[in-house]
Motif scaffolding. Structure first.
Motif, PDB file in Angstrom:
ATOM      1  N   ASP A 140       0.825  -1.082  -0.021  1.00  0.00           N
ATOM      2  CA  ASP A 140       0.068   0.043  -0.163  1.00  0.00           C
ATOM      3  C   ASP A 140       1.127   1.350  -0.067  1.00  0.00           C
ATOM      4  OD1 ASP A 140      -2.778  -1.206   0.371  1.00  0.00           O
ATOM      5  OD2 ASP A 140      -1.941  -2.109   2.163  1.00  0.00           O
ATOM      6  N   HIS A 141       2.070   1.254  -0.269  1.00  0.00           N
ATOM      7  CA  HIS A 141       2.989   2.430  -0.394  1.00  0.00           C
ATOM      8  C   HIS A 141       3.293   2.936   0.887  1.00  0.00           C
ATOM      9  CE1 HIS A 141       2.988   1.640  -5.052  1.00  0.00           C
ATOM     10  NE2 HIS A 141       1.669   1.554  -4.712  1.00  0.00           N
ATOM     11  N   VAL A 142       3.464   2.194   1.893  1.00  0.00           N
ATOM     12  CA  VAL A 142       3.651   2.616   3.264  1.00  0.00           C
ATOM     13  C   VAL A 142       4.902   2.140   3.774  1.00  0.00           C
ATOM     14  CG1 VAL A 142       2.872   2.965   5.658  1.00  0.00           C
ATOM     15  CG2 VAL A 142       1.236   3.048   3.655  1.00  0.00           C
ATOM     16  N   ASP A 143       5.864   2.683   4.288  1.00  0.00           N
ATOM     17  CA  ASP A 143       6.970   2.341   5.017  1.00  0.00           C
ATOM     18  C   ASP A 143       6.929   2.257   6.329  1.00  0.00           C
ATOM     19  OD1 ASP A 143       9.494   1.289   5.368  1.00  0.00           O
ATOM     20  OD2 ASP A 143      10.605   3.286   4.596  1.00  0.00           O
ATOM     21  N   ALA A 144       6.603   0.973   6.705  1.00  0.00           N
ATOM     22  CA  ALA A 144       6.149   0.838   8.334  1.00  0.00           C
ATOM     23  C   ALA A 144       7.224   0.172   8.858  1.00  0.00           C
ATOM     24  CB  ALA A 144       4.856  -0.211   8.472  1.00  0.00           C
ATOM     25  N   ARG A 145       7.698   0.756  10.100  1.00  0.00           N
ATOM     26  CA  ARG A 145       8.850   0.352  10.956  1.00  0.00           C
ATOM     27  C   ARG A 145       8.538   0.609  12.343  1.00  0.00           C
ATOM     28  NH1 ARG A 145      13.562   0.651   7.816  1.00  0.00           N
ATOM     29  NH2 ARG A 145      13.266   1.171   5.823  1.00  0.00           N
ATOM     30  N   LEU A 146       9.063  -0.529  13.074  1.00  0.00           N
ATOM     31  CA  LEU A 146       9.195  -0.424  14.470  1.00  0.00           C
ATOM     32  C   LEU A 146      10.488  -0.146  15.070  1.00  0.00           C
ATOM     33  CD1 LEU A 146       7.778  -1.193  17.362  1.00  0.00           C
ATOM     34  CD2 LEU A 146       8.737  -3.663  16.942  1.00  0.00           C
TER      35      LEU A 146
ATOM     36  N   VAL B  16      -7.802  -0.306   8.426  1.00  0.00           N
ATOM     37  CA  VAL B  16      -8.097   1.221   8.061  1.00  0.00           C
ATOM     38  C   VAL B  16      -7.292   1.588   6.526  1.00  0.00           C
ATOM     39  CG1 VAL B  16      -8.013   3.733   8.606  1.00  0.00           C
ATOM     40  CG2 VAL B  16      -8.331   2.110  10.319  1.00  0.00           C
ATOM     41  N   ILE B  17      -6.037   1.115   6.455  1.00  0.00           N
ATOM     42  CA  ILE B  17      -5.321   1.701   5.114  1.00  0.00           C
ATOM     43  C   ILE B  17      -6.031   0.911   4.214  1.00  0.00           C
ATOM     44  CG2 ILE B  17      -3.054   0.947   4.016  1.00  0.00           C
ATOM     45  CD1 ILE B  17      -1.834   1.825   6.621  1.00  0.00           C
ATOM     46  N   GLU B  18      -6.590  -0.262   4.296  1.00  0.00           N
ATOM     47  CA  GLU B  18      -7.235  -0.938   3.120  1.00  0.00           C
ATOM     48  C   GLU B  18      -8.620  -0.509   3.046  1.00  0.00           C
ATOM     49  OE1 GLU B  18      -6.112  -3.341   1.400  1.00  0.00           O
ATOM     50  OE2 GLU B  18      -4.129  -3.541   2.238  1.00  0.00           O
ATOM     51  N   GLY B  19      -9.131   0.511   3.731  1.00  0.00           N
ATOM     52  CA  GLY B  19     -10.395   1.141   3.209  1.00  0.00           C
ATOM     53  C   GLY B  19     -11.519   0.752   4.434  1.00  0.00           C
TER      54      GLY B  19
ATOM     55  N   ARG C 110      -4.525  11.550   5.712  1.00  0.00           N
ATOM     56  CA  ARG C 110      -5.708  11.612   5.565  1.00  0.00           C
ATOM     57  C   ARG C 110      -6.273   9.836   5.642  1.00  0.00           C
ATOM     58  NH1 ARG C 110      -7.446  13.546  -0.401  1.00  0.00           N
ATOM     59  NH2 ARG C 110      -9.517  12.768   0.684  1.00  0.00           N
ATOM     60  N   GLN C 111      -5.267   9.162   5.387  1.00  0.00           N
ATOM     61  CA  GLN C 111      -5.662   7.944   5.652  1.00  0.00           C
ATOM     62  C   GLN C 111      -5.555   7.415   7.317  1.00  0.00           C
ATOM     63  OE1 GLN C 111      -2.945   6.255   2.627  1.00  0.00           O
ATOM     64  NE2 GLN C 111      -4.409   4.621   2.465  1.00  0.00           N
ATOM     65  N   LEU C 112      -4.582   7.700   7.785  1.00  0.00           N
ATOM     66  CA  LEU C 112      -4.191   7.640   9.345  1.00  0.00           C
ATOM     67  C   LEU C 112      -4.129   8.958   9.917  1.00  0.00           C
ATOM     68  CD1 LEU C 112      -1.463   4.877   8.901  1.00  0.00           C
ATOM     69  CD2 LEU C 112      -4.053   4.453   9.183  1.00  0.00           C
ATOM     70  N   PRO C 113      -5.379   9.530  10.501  1.00  0.00           N
ATOM     71  CA  PRO C 113      -5.391  10.655  11.211  1.00  0.00           C
ATOM     72  C   PRO C 113      -4.527  10.772  12.544  1.00  0.00           C
ATOM     73  CG  PRO C 113      -7.629   9.541  11.135  1.00  0.00           C
ATOM     74  CD  PRO C 113      -6.692   8.695  10.177  1.00  0.00           C
ATOM     75  N   PRO C 114      -4.144  11.796  12.975  1.00  0.00           N
ATOM     76  CA  PRO C 114      -3.456  11.744  14.343  1.00  0.00           C
ATOM     77  C   PRO C 114      -4.283  11.053  15.459  1.00  0.00           C
ATOM     78  CG  PRO C 114      -2.921  13.868  13.174  1.00  0.00           C
ATOM     79  CD  PRO C 114      -4.059  13.085  12.446  1.00  0.00           C
ATOM     80  N   GLU C 115      -5.536  11.301  15.352  1.00  0.00           N
ATOM     81  CA  GLU C 115      -6.424  10.805  16.315  1.00  0.00           C
ATOM     82  C   GLU C 115      -6.564   9.307  16.338  1.00  0.00           C
ATOM     83  OE1 GLU C 115      -7.387  12.805  14.077  1.00  0.00           O
ATOM     84  OE2 GLU C 115      -7.609  14.845  15.210  1.00  0.00           O
TER      85      GLU C 115
END
Length: 222
Positions: free
Chosen positions: A72-78, A176-179, A137-142
């Motif tokens: 989904d073109h997101v560079d997720a990291r921990l 959420v990212i998947e809609g 927009r996909q992942l709001p701060p809240e």
């Protein structure tokens, strides 16, 4: 020549006192971690376990979960940390890390996918999630704040379940990212009610009525 024999007990006492003082001194706490201690560019591995709180199997499992976000073109990291510098919040460090790992325009690089960083403080068991502006927009701060403070916080409080806290957060954000609709915060188990020795109003009234009955019976039998 009795002086050396007299000094021998004193020497033993001094050595014993020195040993006691050495054992009484607490071990040096882990050095506070700052932004300068983290890599200047995103590392190859998506899991940066500087606090060493994950097993090898746990790191591999989380690495695979994080890798799926690239579809989904997101560079997720921990990133796990041993201890934060005084006065620096986990979210603040995460935002500074976003700036460091995001290429500046005009650097001759097309740039990668926007970043999604999950951070865990191994000392306080705190968590924070920050994301690059294109993901707001996909992942709001809240949503990110709620996921860190509830979805991740619950497993961490229950017993240092760092792996589970990360997997639960990734599962919620992936929906959420998947809609899909946000699954929401986890159900917090209610603490069992603690019994009280203080009588209730009904119990007090019943006790008083019984006392009056006993008194009247005693008076009537006199």
């Amino acid at each position: 020549m009795a002086i050396p024999s007299l000094l021998r007990p004193v020497r033993h006492a001094l050595l014993l006192a020195l040993l006691i003082l050495t054992l009484a001194v607490p071990a040096r706490a882990a050095r506070a971690l700052t932004l300068a201690d983290l890599p200047s560019t995103p590392p190859v591995d998506r899991v940066l376990d500087t606090a060493d709180v994950l097993s090898r199997a746990g790191r591999n499992e989380i690495e695979q979960k994080l890798e799926r976000f690239s579809a989904d073109h997101v560079d997720a990291r921990l990133i796990t940390l041993t201890r934060l510098d005084y006065g620096v919040s986990l979210e603040e460090l995460g935002r500074k890390l976003l700036q460091r790992w995001t290429p500046e325009p005009g650097e001759g690089s097309l740039g990668g996918d926007p970043l999604l960083l999950l951070l865990i403080d191994g000392q306080t068991r705190g968590a924070a999630i920050v994301a690059s502006p294109p993901l707001e927009r996909q992942l709001p701060p809240e949503l990110l704040r709620s996921t860190a403070r509830t979805t991740m916080a619950l497993p961490l409080r229950e017993g240092d379940r760092y792996r589970q806290a990360t997997l639960d957060a990734l599962a919620r954000l992936d929906v959420v990212i998947e809609g899909g609709e946000d699954p929401g915060e986890p159900d917090v188990p209610e603490a069992p009610a603690v019994g009280s020795n203080i009588p209730s109003q009904e119990e007090t009234a019943s006790s008083n009525a019984f006392t009056w009955v006993v008194v009247l019976l005693v008076v009537g039998s006199v």
